[in-house]
Design an enzyme around this catalytic site. Structure first.
Site, short mmCIF file in Angstrom:
data_model
loop_
_atom_site.label_atom_id
_atom_site.label_comp_id
_atom_site.label_asym_id
_atom_site.label_seq_id
_atom_site.Cartn_x
_atom_site.Cartn_y
_atom_site.Cartn_z
N ASN A 165 25.73 27.88 15.31
CA ASN A 165 24.41 27.61 14.74
C ASN A 165 24.39 26.05 14.66
OD1 ASN A 165 22.19 27.14 13.16
ND2 ASN A 165 22.79 28.32 11.39
N ARG A 190 21.90 30.56 17.72
CA ARG A 190 20.65 30.66 16.86
C ARG A 190 19.89 29.58 17.45
NH1 ARG A 190 19.61 28.46 11.12
NH2 ARG A 190 17.56 29.51 11.00
N HIS A 228 13.37 33.40 9.94
CA HIS A 228 14.41 34.30 9.44
C HIS A 228 14.29 35.62 10.13
CE1 HIS A 228 14.08 32.00 5.15
NE2 HIS A 228 15.24 31.61 6.07
N ARG A 288 10.53 23.64 -0.98
CA ARG A 288 9.42 23.41 0.01
C ARG A 288 8.30 24.27 -1.06
NH1 ARG A 288 12.12 26.41 4.88
NH2 ARG A 288 13.97 25.51 4.60
N GLU A 332 23.34 37.41 9.83
CA GLU A 332 22.55 37.16 11.16
C GLU A 332 23.41 36.71 12.22
OE1 GLU A 332 19.09 34.24 9.48
OE2 GLU A 332 20.67 34.47 8.19
#
Ligand code: AMP
Length: 398
Positions: A7, A91, A180, A241, A384
């Site tokens: 990643n 990823r 996601h 956010r 993941e």
């Protein structure tokens, strides 16, 4: 078969090395502060052996070289030769409309990945740097790209279109993509197994609540709606956010504060959310502690956070025409009984009712936390990297 999962972010590369025979993770860790002074490599082996090394790491290729060196090292390593790594799974944040699933990377795919950069200029270039470095360092190992957006690519057009002139969608690809996806796919699959029912007949709502937060409506194993949009800023309240925001409010603030695009971007992505409302922290643990100690703004941030998750659950129950289960995952979803309680409380009319003891217990791993009503509530730790490794094996063996 040994698979390396990477990643690659702007200044970091995280890795996991899997032995896929038994789906065993042999080693994991990451390099941080690439390009800065004093880069750090944290490495951990399956047997608990840990090491932290510092050094100068100028770019992603150097970081991956460093990672390979430690995986091969006598004292800290787990493999004897580079050639034992049979494939690498990467990823990739944004696959646009081009990628509806994971792909084996070739020259044409590399070109298409470059085409997606304009949709995710902060993420995709770094993902591509990781892929390019691996192609140079492990030329014989096939590379696979696994996209955060792919799982949501079957959303119907009425769920992904914004109320903007259609020409802007056609011209610039401005639509909702969702992120996601790897996590929502994994936990919805696991939920079906935990419920011992075929996923094809289930209406699931998966809540990925971490530093970034998103929620997905997964009907029959297909994501039919999700809360993140053109970028990962839309939807739920997050650490820093805003989540959903009236676009005209931002224009108003830009005008009143006399700020430009860069500062506005920073405002909505780095200074808002839990941090912005509470003025305390972007970390849910600190928000909960402060709220419990009587800090009114921390309490408000927690309330906004949970209310929004609850509201989306209601919306997605409507979108799917019912609900068989809700899954909590991510750092907050897996660990915060308070957030789960506040979110599910009052949703009995949807068949959702928590078992307070199961919710508050210190159990870890996949579990039910409800009273066994018509709609189940589950905690499922996400994984993941394992999905990326599985997709990689699947494509390489195909
Ligand atoms: P992630 O991005 O999935 O690693 O999740 C990070 C978020 O999980 C941060 O907001 C943490 O505060 C939150 N988190 C981790 N552990 C806990 C916990 N025990 N209780 C509440 N929040 C937690």
């Amino acid at each position: 078969m040994i698979i390396l999962v990477l990643n690659s972010g702007s200044s970091s590369v995280k890795y996991r090395l899997f032995e896929m025979g038994g789906e065993r993770c042999l080693a994991w860790g990451g390099v941080e502060r690439i390009g800065a002074r004093g880069a750090i490599l944290n490495h951990q082996r399956y047997d608990g052996h840990k090491v932290k090394l510092a050094g100068e790491i100028v770019d992603h290729q150097a970081a991956i070289e460093y990672i390979l060196a430690i995986l091969l090292s006598k004292n800290h390593g787990v493999i004897g030769e580079r050639s034992e790594i049979k494939a690498v799974g990467h990823r990739v944040v944004h696959g646009g409309e081009k990628f509806t699933g994971s792909v084996l990377i070739d020259t044409e795919v590399m070109t298409q990945l470059h085409d997606c950069i304009e949709l995710a200029p902060l993420h995709n270039p770094h993902n591509i740097k990781g892929i390019t470095a691996c192609r140079a360092l492990l030329p014989d190992a096939p590379q696979v790209a696994v996209f955060d957006t792919a799982f949501h690519q079957q959303m119907p057009d009425y769920a992904y279109l914004y109320g903007l002139p259609y020409i802007l969608y056609k011209r610039y690809g401005v639509r909702r993509y969702g992120f996601h996806g790897t996590s929502h796919r994994y936990v919805s699959d696991r939920a079906a197994r935990l419920m011992e029912r075929p996923i094809e007949e289930l209406k699931l709502i998966t809540c990925h609540l971490g530093n970034g937060c998103s929620i997905a409506a997964v009907k029959g194993g297909v994501s039919v709606d999700t809360s993140m949009g053109f970028t990962p800023t839309e939807g739920l309240l997050m650490g820093t956010r805003t989540g959903d925001l009236d676009p005209a409010a931002l224009l108003y603030i830009m005008s009143r504060e006399e700020i430009g695009i860069g500062e506005a971007n920073s405002l909505i992505n780095k200074h808002s959310g839990l941090q912005g409302i509470s003025g305390v922290s972007n970390d849910m643990r600190e928000i909960e502690a402060e709220a419990a100690a009587g800090n009114a703004r921390a309490e408000l941030a927690l309330s906004v956070f949970c209310y929004r998750v609850k509201k989306y659950i209601g919306a997605y129950a409507a979108a799917m025409g019912g609900i068989d289960g809700v899954v909590f995952t991510g750092g907050i979803g897996e660990n915060s009984s308070e957030v789960r309680h506040r979110t599910i409380d009052g949703l009995q009319f949807l068949g959702l009712e928590l078992d307070p003891e199961a919710n508050r217990s210190n159990d870890t791993g996949e579990r039910f936390i409800d009273r066994g009503g018509p709609a189940r509530v589950m905690v499922i730790p996400t994984n993941e990297e394992l999905v990326i490794a599985r997709d990689t094996v699947g494509l390489v063996n195909h």
